[in-house]
Design a protein around this motif. Sequence first.
Motif, PDB file in Angstrom:
ATOM      1  N   SER A 190     -45.093 -20.852  40.885  1.00  0.00           N
ATOM      2  CA  SER A 190     -44.427 -21.306  39.812  1.00  0.00           C
ATOM      3  C   SER A 190     -44.287 -22.623  39.411  1.00  0.00           C
ATOM      4  O   SER A 190     -44.263 -23.103  38.209  1.00  0.00           O
ATOM      5  N   GLY A 191     -44.044 -23.383  40.281  1.00  0.00           N
ATOM      6  CA  GLY A 191     -44.236 -24.845  39.998  1.00  0.00           C
ATOM      7  C   GLY A 191     -45.375 -25.440  39.637  1.00  0.00           C
ATOM      8  O   GLY A 191     -45.426 -26.298  38.858  1.00  0.00           O
ATOM      9  N   LEU A 192     -46.443 -24.956  40.119  1.00  0.00           N
ATOM     10  CA  LEU A 192     -47.588 -25.591  39.679  1.00  0.00           C
ATOM     11  C   LEU A 192     -47.901 -24.993  38.193  1.00  0.00           C
ATOM     12  O   LEU A 192     -48.296 -25.765  37.437  1.00  0.00           O
ATOM     13  N   LEU A 193     -47.549 -23.777  38.162  1.00  0.00           N
ATOM     14  CA  LEU A 193     -47.917 -23.289  36.737  1.00  0.00           C
ATOM     15  C   LEU A 193     -46.984 -23.997  35.628  1.00  0.00           C
ATOM     16  O   LEU A 193     -47.518 -24.337  34.622  1.00  0.00           O
ATOM     17  N   ILE A 194     -45.807 -24.382  36.072  1.00  0.00           N
ATOM     18  CA  ILE A 194     -44.984 -24.970  35.036  1.00  0.00           C
ATOM     19  C   ILE A 194     -45.524 -26.360  35.014  1.00  0.00           C
ATOM     20  O   ILE A 194     -45.606 -27.025  33.715  1.00  0.00           O
ATOM     21  N   SER A 195     -46.074 -26.878  36.109  1.00  0.00           N
ATOM     22  CA  SER A 195     -46.824 -28.501  35.836  1.00  0.00           C
ATOM     23  C   SER A 195     -48.198 -28.335  34.845  1.00  0.00           C
ATOM     24  O   SER A 195     -48.295 -29.460  34.073  1.00  0.00           O
TER      25      SER A 195
END
Length: 319
Positions: A166-171
Amino acid sequence: MLKTLPISVPNRRDPTPEQIERALIGSGSPKRPYGVKLVFTVLHEEYIEPLLDMSLLMPSGTFAKVSVVEQAPGLGGRRFEIKLDGFARATAAEAAGRHLTQTMLLLAVSLDFGLRLEYVTHEPANIYERFRSDGLTLSGYGLAMWPQHAVLKALSDTLSCAEMPSGLLISIELYCSSLLEANRRAQFVGVVSALEPLAAPARLGDSVDGFIARMLADLEQDVDIPPDLKQSMRGRVRLLQSESIRQSLRRLCGEWFPDSAKAWQTVDRAYRLRSELLHSGAFADPDTDAAVEASEVRRVLRAIYQRWAKQPFKAPATI
């Protein structure tokens, strides 16, 4: 004996300094050769329409005029220019430009609509000489597009990617959104912010944990610190047990790009510049180009995303 009769005198007032100034500016006097202009975009023309085709009398005695400015199709919103005429010195026009910028931003906040400033230099407002001709100007626009087969191939490749954290996706979402920002400074802040979700702060070890525990114990025993301040300090002290965002990104850049120091240098410089911009309102070096800096950060981000996707992007992602 002569009788004195009152004489009726018309009620005339001397012109105010502002009226004298406007008369001087309106006469085309070379004593007021400078003006300042600000270009901005709003979503709907109706927000600014009440100000169009008017000579706005400013408190300083200068004149302001709002007009529509041409723009390339597909950019969204409506582009305007406000000009403020009538300054004896360029320094006075520069100061008025900063106040004009503040005025238009506060107007947008007061009436609750969005406004995007356009930067040509490090300041959004630009000085010009009123009596100097612009000469011949030419404008145009163009787009570089991928052919259909390239788009279909890229879609097929991205469909096969595994689910991302999820962190990569929001980035990635922040990165993509930043590309739609037309304001260079907003684009820079947005793309640097896309780095933060990638950080994974690690704990700093048992020795640091022990030191933090002693700090917290000392804090609890202190009778002079108010309880509400203690509560705040507990949380801030506990954060010292783990890496900061900057420390985490430095470690991860070493893992992602072991053979290149440029990635971390780019990230470190971007964080420093963003801090300058957010805390001081401007870059320390006025020649800093936010668009160029944002482009360098995008290179790092795209290289990181390409590693996670485990396949080369159509547009090369290199540092």
